[in-house]
Motif scaffolding. Sequence first.
Motif, PDB file in Angstrom:
ATOM      1  N   ILE A   1      -5.790  98.187   2.312  1.00 29.51           N
ATOM      2  CA  ILE A   1      -4.409  98.013   2.749  1.00 29.51           C
ATOM      3  C   ILE A   1      -3.619  97.538   1.538  1.00 29.51           C
ATOM      4  CG2 ILE A   1      -2.870  96.825   4.341  1.00 29.51           C
ATOM      5  CD1 ILE A   1      -5.376  96.416   6.132  1.00 29.51           C
ATOM      6  N   SER A   2      -2.719  98.386   1.080  1.00 25.60           N
ATOM      7  CA  SER A   2      -1.997  98.101  -0.147  1.00 25.60           C
ATOM      8  C   SER A   2      -0.504  98.120   0.110  1.00 25.60           C
ATOM      9  CB  SER A   2      -2.366  99.141  -1.202  1.00 25.60           C
ATOM     10  OG  SER A   2      -1.647  98.925  -2.367  1.00 25.60           O
ATOM     11  N   SER A   3       0.155  97.003  -0.162  1.00 23.04           N
ATOM     12  CA  SER A   3       1.614  96.932  -0.051  1.00 23.04           C
ATOM     13  C   SER A   3       2.184  96.774  -1.453  1.00 23.04           C
ATOM     14  CB  SER A   3       2.024  95.765   0.842  1.00 23.04           C
ATOM     15  OG  SER A   3       1.680  94.555   0.223  1.00 23.04           O
ATOM     16  N   TYR A   4       3.494  96.608  -1.546  1.00 25.22           N
ATOM     17  CA  TYR A   4       4.106  96.410  -2.854  1.00 25.22           C
ATOM     18  C   TYR A   4       3.762  95.043  -3.427  1.00 25.22           C
ATOM     19  CZ  TYR A   4       6.853 100.525  -1.710  1.00 25.22           C
ATOM     20  OH  TYR A   4       7.234 101.789  -1.374  1.00 25.22           O
ATOM     21  N   ASN A   5       3.372  94.098  -2.557  1.00 29.41           N
ATOM     22  CA  ASN A   5       3.137  92.725  -2.993  1.00 29.41           C
ATOM     23  C   ASN A   5       1.674  92.321  -3.083  1.00 29.41           C
ATOM     24  OD1 ASN A   5       5.919  92.266  -3.035  1.00 29.41           O
ATOM     25  ND2 ASN A   5       5.915  91.888  -0.847  1.00 29.41           N
TER      26      ASN A   5
ATOM     27  N   GLY B   1       0.547  92.488  -6.752  1.00 28.94           N
ATOM     28  CA  GLY B   1       0.812  93.863  -6.366  1.00 28.94           C
ATOM     29  C   GLY B   1       0.504  94.891  -7.427  1.00 28.94           C
ATOM     30  N   THR B   2      -0.010  94.482  -8.575  1.00 22.54           N
ATOM     31  CA  THR B   2      -0.259  95.426  -9.665  1.00 22.54           C
ATOM     32  C   THR B   2      -1.584  96.160  -9.482  1.00 22.54           C
ATOM     33  OG1 THR B   2      -1.343  93.713 -10.977  1.00 22.54           O
ATOM     34  CG2 THR B   2       1.026  93.988 -11.298  1.00 22.54           C
TER      35      THR B   2
ATOM     36  N   PHE C   1      -3.749  96.632 -11.801  1.00 24.32           N
ATOM     37  CA  PHE C   1      -4.766  95.893 -12.552  1.00 24.32           C
ATOM     38  C   PHE C   1      -5.431  94.843 -11.669  1.00 24.32           C
ATOM     39  CE2 PHE C   1      -5.887  92.153 -15.150  1.00 24.32           C
ATOM     40  CZ  PHE C   1      -6.890  92.725 -15.912  1.00 24.32           C
ATOM     41  N   ALA C   2      -4.636  94.138 -10.864  1.00 26.44           N
ATOM     42  CA  ALA C   2      -5.183  93.126  -9.956  1.00 26.44           C
ATOM     43  C   ALA C   2      -6.106  93.773  -8.927  1.00 26.44           C
ATOM     44  CB  ALA C   2      -4.047  92.389  -9.263  1.00 26.44           C
ATOM     45  N   ALA C   3      -5.701  94.918  -8.392  1.00 27.28           N
ATOM     46  CA  ALA C   3      -6.530  95.614  -7.402  1.00 27.28           C
ATOM     47  C   ALA C   3      -7.824  96.106  -8.032  1.00 27.28           C
ATOM     48  CB  ALA C   3      -5.754  96.781  -6.809  1.00 27.28           C
ATOM     49  N   TYR C   4      -7.755  96.585  -9.275  1.00 21.27           N
ATOM     50  CA  TYR C   4      -8.945  97.081  -9.963  1.00 21.27           C
ATOM     51  C   TYR C   4      -9.950  95.961 -10.204  1.00 21.27           C
ATOM     52  CZ  TYR C   4     -11.776  99.682 -13.317  1.00 21.27           C
ATOM     53  OH  TYR C   4     -12.816 100.298 -13.946  1.00 21.27           O
ATOM     54  N   THR C   5      -9.476  94.808 -10.695  1.00 20.17           N
ATOM     55  CA  THR C   5     -10.393  93.696 -10.964  1.00 20.17           C
ATOM     56  C   THR C   5     -10.986  93.145  -9.671  1.00 20.17           C
ATOM     57  OG1 THR C   5      -8.517  92.197 -11.018  1.00 20.17           O
ATOM     58  CG2 THR C   5      -9.333  92.990 -13.123  1.00 20.17           C
ATOM     59  N   MET C   6     -10.169  93.079  -8.610  1.00 16.61           N
ATOM     60  CA  MET C   6     -10.668  92.603  -7.322  1.00 16.61           C
ATOM     61  C   MET C   6     -11.786  93.520  -6.817  1.00 16.61           C
ATOM     62  SD  MET C   6      -8.848  92.686  -3.592  1.00 16.61           S
ATOM     63  CE  MET C   6      -8.712  94.448  -3.745  1.00 16.61           C
TER      64      MET C   6
ATOM     65  N   THR D   1       0.492 100.494  -5.088  1.00  9.35           N
ATOM     66  CA  THR D   1      -0.220 101.144  -6.186  1.00  9.35           C
ATOM     67  C   THR D   1      -1.683 100.726  -6.262  1.00  9.35           C
ATOM     68  OG1 THR D   1       0.506  99.380  -7.645  1.00  9.35           O
ATOM     69  CG2 THR D   1       1.860 101.360  -7.575  1.00  9.35           C
ATOM     70  N   GLY D   2      -2.091  99.784  -5.446  1.00 11.51           N
ATOM     71  CA  GLY D   2      -3.475  99.313  -5.481  1.00 11.51           C
ATOM     72  C   GLY D   2      -4.479 100.299  -4.928  1.00 11.51           C
ATOM     73  N   ASN D   3      -4.025 101.254  -4.113  1.00 12.71           N
ATOM     74  CA  ASN D   3      -4.929 102.246  -3.525  1.00 12.71           C
ATOM     75  C   ASN D   3      -5.699 103.017  -4.587  1.00 12.71           C
ATOM     76  OD1 ASN D   3      -3.990 101.617  -0.991  1.00 12.71           O
ATOM     77  ND2 ASN D   3      -2.478 103.244  -0.958  1.00 12.71           N
ATOM     78  N   ASP D   4      -4.966 103.536  -5.558  1.00 11.15           N
ATOM     79  CA  ASP D   4      -5.581 104.360  -6.600  1.00 11.15           C
ATOM     80  C   ASP D   4      -6.568 103.553  -7.436  1.00 11.15           C
ATOM     81  OD1 ASP D   4      -3.987 106.459  -5.740  1.00 11.15           O
ATOM     82  OD2 ASP D   4      -2.370 105.911  -7.111  1.00 11.15           O
ATOM     83  N   ALA D   5      -6.231 102.315  -7.702  1.00  2.00           N
ATOM     84  CA  ALA D   5      -7.098 101.469  -8.521  1.00  2.00           C
ATOM     85  C   ALA D   5      -8.418 101.183  -7.805  1.00  2.00           C
ATOM     86  CB  ALA D   5      -6.392 100.169  -8.858  1.00  2.00           C
TER      87      ALA D   5
END
Length: 156
Positions: free
Chosen positions: A54-58, A88-89, A91-96, A118-122
Motif C-alpha cells: 500500500i503506497s501513498s504519496y506520504n 514517501g520516497t 529509496f525509503a520503500a526500497y530499503t524497507m 512511488t514506493g510500489n515500483d521500489a
Amino acid sequence: MMKLKKSTSISKNKKLISKKLKKSTSISKKLNKLTSVQRRKFAFTLNMGIIHIISSYNNTILTIKDRLKQVLFVTSTGVYGFKHTKKGTPFAAYTMASKVFQRITIKHAIILIQGPGTGNDAVLRVIYDMKIKIIYMRNLNKLPHNGCKSPKKRRV
C-alpha cells in the motif's frame, strides 16, 4: 440393496490438506506468543505468501500474509528511520523491503498493489532481486466508471 463404499482417496486428501494447514498456522501461533520486540527479530521462511503493498504519496506499508490470510508481518517506512516527507520516497520503500525480505524468505508470492505512490515500483524491484516467484499480481486501485458529474461550464 447394494452398499456404497466410501472412497479412501477422498479421506486421504482431507488428511493431507489438514496437515498442510496445521503447518502453515504454526508460524502464526509462534508469532502470537512473541512480544513486539521479539517479533521484529523473528526470521522465518514461507513456501507461499501474500504480499500487500500500500503506497501513498506520504508512506509505503508492506503486509505479509500466509496462505490462510493471517497477517504475519506488517511494516512501514517510518519503522526504519525515515521521517516526514522522506517516508514517501522510493529509496525509503526500497530499503524497507530489502530489510524485510532479508529476514523473511518467500518462495512463491501473490502480490496485491494499492495506491498511487512511488514506493510500489521500489518494492517490486526488491521482490525481483530476491528471486521470489510471482504467481499472481494485481493492481487494486479504484478506477471510476465515468465517476461523478463534472461541474457546469462557467459563463462569463
